[in-house]
Design an enzyme around this catalytic site. Structure first.
Site, PDB file in Angstrom:
ATOM      1  N   GLU A 128       0.792  -1.223   0.000  1.00 42.47           N
ATOM      2  CA  GLU A 128       0.000   0.000   0.000  1.00 42.47           C
ATOM      3  C   GLU A 128       0.832   1.285   0.000  1.00 42.47           C
ATOM      4  O   GLU A 128       0.899   2.012   1.009  1.00 42.47           O
ATOM      5  CB  GLU A 128      -0.976  -0.005   1.182  1.00 42.47           C
ATOM      6  CG  GLU A 128      -1.921  -1.191   1.152  1.00 42.47           C
ATOM      7  CD  GLU A 128      -2.987  -1.179   2.230  1.00 42.47           C
ATOM      8  OE1 GLU A 128      -3.928  -1.978   2.114  1.00 42.47           O
ATOM      9  OE2 GLU A 128      -2.879  -0.368   3.193  1.00 42.47           O
ATOM     10  N   GLU A 162      -5.256  -8.621   0.352  1.00 42.25           N
ATOM     11  CA  GLU A 162      -6.001  -8.336   1.579  1.00 42.25           C
ATOM     12  C   GLU A 162      -7.464  -8.121   1.243  1.00 42.25           C
ATOM     13  O   GLU A 162      -7.793  -7.342   0.342  1.00 42.25           O
ATOM     14  CB  GLU A 162      -5.501  -7.061   2.286  1.00 42.25           C
ATOM     15  CG  GLU A 162      -4.175  -7.170   2.983  1.00 42.25           C
ATOM     16  CD  GLU A 162      -3.795  -5.878   3.712  1.00 42.25           C
ATOM     17  OE1 GLU A 162      -4.719  -5.121   4.124  1.00 42.25           O
ATOM     18  OE2 GLU A 162      -2.594  -5.627   3.857  1.00 42.25           O
TER      19      GLU A 162
END
Length: 440
Positions: free
Chosen positions: A156, A335
């Site tokens: 991220e 995720e």
């Protein structure tokens, strides 16, 4: 359809390991950030000492893989220079234990725990941090590359840059858009610098990066809402997709933020766009944008305990967008998961039916994307354990396993059994040659 679909769970070092003062580990930006804010990951889930029993839990769950992160300050305490052999020894033991139980390690090199020394010297807004990251990646790959195939450089980049340097919500808590843009560029540059280092040290390496993407949608038919959503998508999604997969920053975003952009040297974008073997996608929700640019909620939309809208079609949208618009390499959903207010009832169990419904819907979204032709090769639930949820401390629970923090007891939730049964059913169907893309 590919029958070798990988089912896994994911976690990060700072959120679970604890032992921040043990084994020669240096300090990270999160240790300093929480010294100001209160909650700390100093103990977290004590995985540093309990990793073997947690791997046994994964084995009971039936997962194929575990996505873990390596703590940079545990390996190179000052960020550059002297390597801590005890840190590498620890990850050696973790990887060997996973393989002993037939679980493939997917190793992520950076999940936000920048060594504090590097932050003191400028952090991600400084170009030198990108160069230091490539050195660190080489050290870890040299040690683990004989056993680890799947590597990701970053988890991220948007969060590492904007939440830490632009919005001040994450460590190190800076609130300067110029710093955020510089951090984003150098995180991406560090990825491109690290990819060949990993491949040099680990000949069989399959290297990728993990992006978090929330679709940005207009909240109405007003053209201004559409423009606001486009601008938000540019900052959150395209600013990372485009350089990684097209070798360029989106022109509209660059024009809008011209005064805040860092210098980009000749060759930087070519480095960032170094071909990768796979791309990870994290998705939890979407954002809705009103005509004035305000982020609003869909009326009566169901929410998680994080206040995020439950919107499974957003995951399908992201997968298909990357597959169709960007011709992305093979994809993994690295995720997906949800926090809810889990409560132990009188029999000690946790009946997290909301999480089961969430996971079932998001697995369905993955199935739909695959039926539309997307090359998705695996999915990782966030997370195996309840853990330290960054700025929220211990107040948010994402795990399939409940952690009683005072005792560190692990109690599998109802969602643990649901995921175990889903994996078993999908594998059974694959073994008979039946399509995996049906409900368990």
């Amino acid at each position: 359809m590919n029958s070798d679909f990988i089912w896994g769970v994911a976690a990060s070092a700072y959120q679970t390991e604890g032992a921040v003062y043990e084994g020669g580990r240096g300090q990270s930006i999160w240790d300093h950030f929480h010294a100001r804010t209160g909650d700390t990951g100093a103990l977290a889930c004590d995985v540093y000492h309990r990793y073997r029993s947690d791997v046994e839990l994964m084995h009971r769950l039936g997962v194929d893989a575990f996505r873990l992160s390596v703590a940079w300050p545990r390996v190179i305490p000052e960020g550059r220079g002297a390597v801590n052999p005890r840190g590498l020894d620890y990850y050696d033991r973790v990887v060997d234990t996973l393989l002993e139980f037939g679980i493939e390690p997917f190793v992520n090199l950076f999940h936000w725990d920048l060594p504090q020394r590097l932050e003191d010297e400028g952090g991600w807004p400084a170009r030198a941090t990108a160069e230091a990251f490539a050195e660190y990646a080489s050290v870890v790959a040299a040690r683990l590359g004989d056993r680890v195939v799947h590597w990701s450089t970053h988890n991220e980049p948007f969060c590492a840059s904007w939440l830490g340097y632009g919005y001040g919500e994450h460590a190190p808590g800076r609130t300067n858009p110029k710093d955020a843009f510089a951090a984003a560029h150098h995180v991406l540059l560090s990825h491109g610098l690290a990819v060949p280092e990993i491949r040099r040290q680990a000949r069989a390496a399959q290297v990728g990066i993990i992006v978090d993407s929330w679709p940005a949608h207009p909240a109405s038919d007003d053209p201004r809402a559409d423009a606001a959503a486009r601008a938000a998508d540019g900052l959150r999604n395209r600013w990372f997709f485009d350089p990684l997969l097209r070798g360029e920053y989106p022109a509209d975003v660059a024009e809008l933020h011209e005064a805040e952009l860092p210098p980009v040297k000749d060759g930087d974008l070519g480095v960032i766009a170094t071909p990768i073997d796979w791309l990870g996608i994290n998705n939890y929700s979407r954002t809705l944008h009103d005509a004035d640019g305000t982020v609003v909620r869909a009326p009566e939309a169901p929410l998680t305990a994080m206040g995020w809208e439950i919107y499974p079609d957003g995951l399908r949208e992201v997968i298909c967008r990357l597959s169709e618009e960007y011709d992305a390499p093979p994809l993994y959903v690295t995720e997906f998961g949800a926090a809810f207010d889990d409560v132990q009832v009188h029999d000690g169990r946790i009946h997290d039916v909301d999480r089961i419904a969430f996971l079932e819907a998001y697995v369905g979204a993955i199935d739909e994307a695959r039926l539309e032709g997307a090359d998705v090769r695996g999915a990782f639930v966030w997370s195996l354990l309840d853990n330290f949820e960054w700025a929220y401390g211990y107040s948010k629970r994402f795990g399939l396993v409940y952690v009683d923090y005072p005792t560190q007891a692990r109690i599998p939730k109802a969602s643990f059994a649901w995921y175990r049964d889903l994996i078993a059913a999908r594998k059974a169907r694959a073994a008979t040659g039946a399509s995996m893309l049906t409900s368990a």
